[in-house]
Write a protein that holds these residues in place. Structure first.
Motif, short mmCIF file in Angstrom:
data_model
loop_
_atom_site.label_atom_id
_atom_site.label_comp_id
_atom_site.label_asym_id
_atom_site.label_seq_id
_atom_site.Cartn_x
_atom_site.Cartn_y
_atom_site.Cartn_z
N TRP A 244 0.85 -1.19 0.00
CA TRP A 244 0.00 0.00 0.00
C TRP A 244 0.89 1.24 0.00
O TRP A 244 1.75 1.39 0.87
N ALA A 245 0.68 2.11 -0.97
CA ALA A 245 1.61 3.22 -1.21
C ALA A 245 1.87 4.08 0.02
O ALA A 245 3.03 4.33 0.38
N GLU A 246 0.82 4.55 0.67
CA GLU A 246 1.00 5.45 1.81
C GLU A 246 1.84 4.82 2.91
O GLU A 246 2.63 5.50 3.57
N VAL B 81 3.06 -2.07 -6.42
CA VAL B 81 2.17 -1.21 -5.63
C VAL B 81 0.73 -1.60 -5.91
O VAL B 81 0.36 -1.90 -7.05
N SER C 153 -4.26 1.84 -3.95
CA SER C 153 -3.67 2.80 -3.01
C SER C 153 -3.27 4.11 -3.68
O SER C 153 -2.92 5.07 -3.00
N LEU C 154 -3.35 4.15 -5.01
CA LEU C 154 -3.04 5.37 -5.75
C LEU C 154 -4.30 6.13 -6.16
O LEU C 154 -4.22 7.21 -6.74
N LEU D 7 5.96 8.23 -4.41
CA LEU D 7 6.31 6.86 -4.75
C LEU D 7 7.40 6.83 -5.81
O LEU D 7 8.35 6.04 -5.74
#
Length: 231
Positions: free
Chosen positions: A27-29, A57, A61-62, A80
């Motif tokens: 998850w990106a964050e 990724v 999550s984006l 990212l």
């Protein structure tokens, strides 16, 4: 300056109970918020994955709806892209714990697929726990704790208070009834003392050298707690 090991999933899917492969990854964050905090404090980051595969990724999550709108989505995508270590990870199998000052596991559903049953990752977590170095894990990252077992089969994190993605959050996210197993329930079965907070609200738990966060929103607060331990 400290050297922090980021251990990321190498999986690009999560196999559901009916055999369906749900596209996922990290998850990106949960990767970029701690990365930003640690690098702002001049710490060095090294990324490791099983077999050294470039981590995937989770496209979800984006999305704007998970980042407070398009502006937030653009910001997370840019962050990212600047996280260049993601593009050239080392092999988890080659990691030497004594070269690092802390270990961090971001989540996403990917760890439910691979790190939950990865013996190399499990041994790293056992050794890191025993070393007293900060061990930080967020959201679905605590799936990796399930592989951290002693020779007698007991879990190294049994009795530790931790935060992790909850069964309620999995239910609200729409995947609980399709999952082979749920993270909170499985951790409790392993003897881990899961501290359950409100869904989607930041919650960080610190128990000895273990720092854990419940969900994506807990990523930045978790990083702040790790920085305190490295100070």
């Amino acid at each position: 300056m400290s050297k922090i090991l980021f251990v990321l999933t190498g999986a690009d899917h999560w196999t559901l109970a009916d055999g369906t492969k749900h596209p996922t990854g990290f998850w990106a964050e949960e990767a970029v918020a701690p990365y930003a905090a640690f690098t702002a404090a001049s710490h060095e980051i090294v990324v490791a994955t099983p077999r050294g595969v470039v981590p995937t990724v989770d496209k979800g999550s984006l999305a704007p709806e998970f980042n407070g709108g398009q502006e937030g989505a653009d910001r997370i995508a840019a962050a990212l892209d600047s996280f260049t270590q993601l593009k050239s990870p080392i092999r988890l199998e080659d990691v030497r714990l004594d070269e690092y000052d802390a270990v961090f596991y971001p989540g996403g559903h990917g760890p439910m697929e691979d790190l939950a049953v990865d013996a190399t990752s499990g041994k790293l977590l056992v050794d890191a726990l025993d070393s007293g170095k900060p061990v930080a894990v967020v959201c679905h990252g605590p799936a990796a704790l399930l592989a951290a077992t002693h020779a007698d089969g007991t879990n190294a994190f049994a009795g530790y208070k931790v935060a992790a993605f909850t069964d309620a959050e999995e239910t609200q996210g729409g995947l609980a009834d399709r999952a082979k197993w749920l993270l909170e329930s499985r951790l409790v079965e392993a003897g881990v003392d899961v501290q359950v907070g409100e869904p989607w609200v930041p919650k960080v738990v610190v128990d000895r050298n273990v720092v854990t966060g419940q969900n994506p929103a807990s990523s930045a607060p978790l990083a702040a707690e790790v920085l305190k331990k490295l100070a």
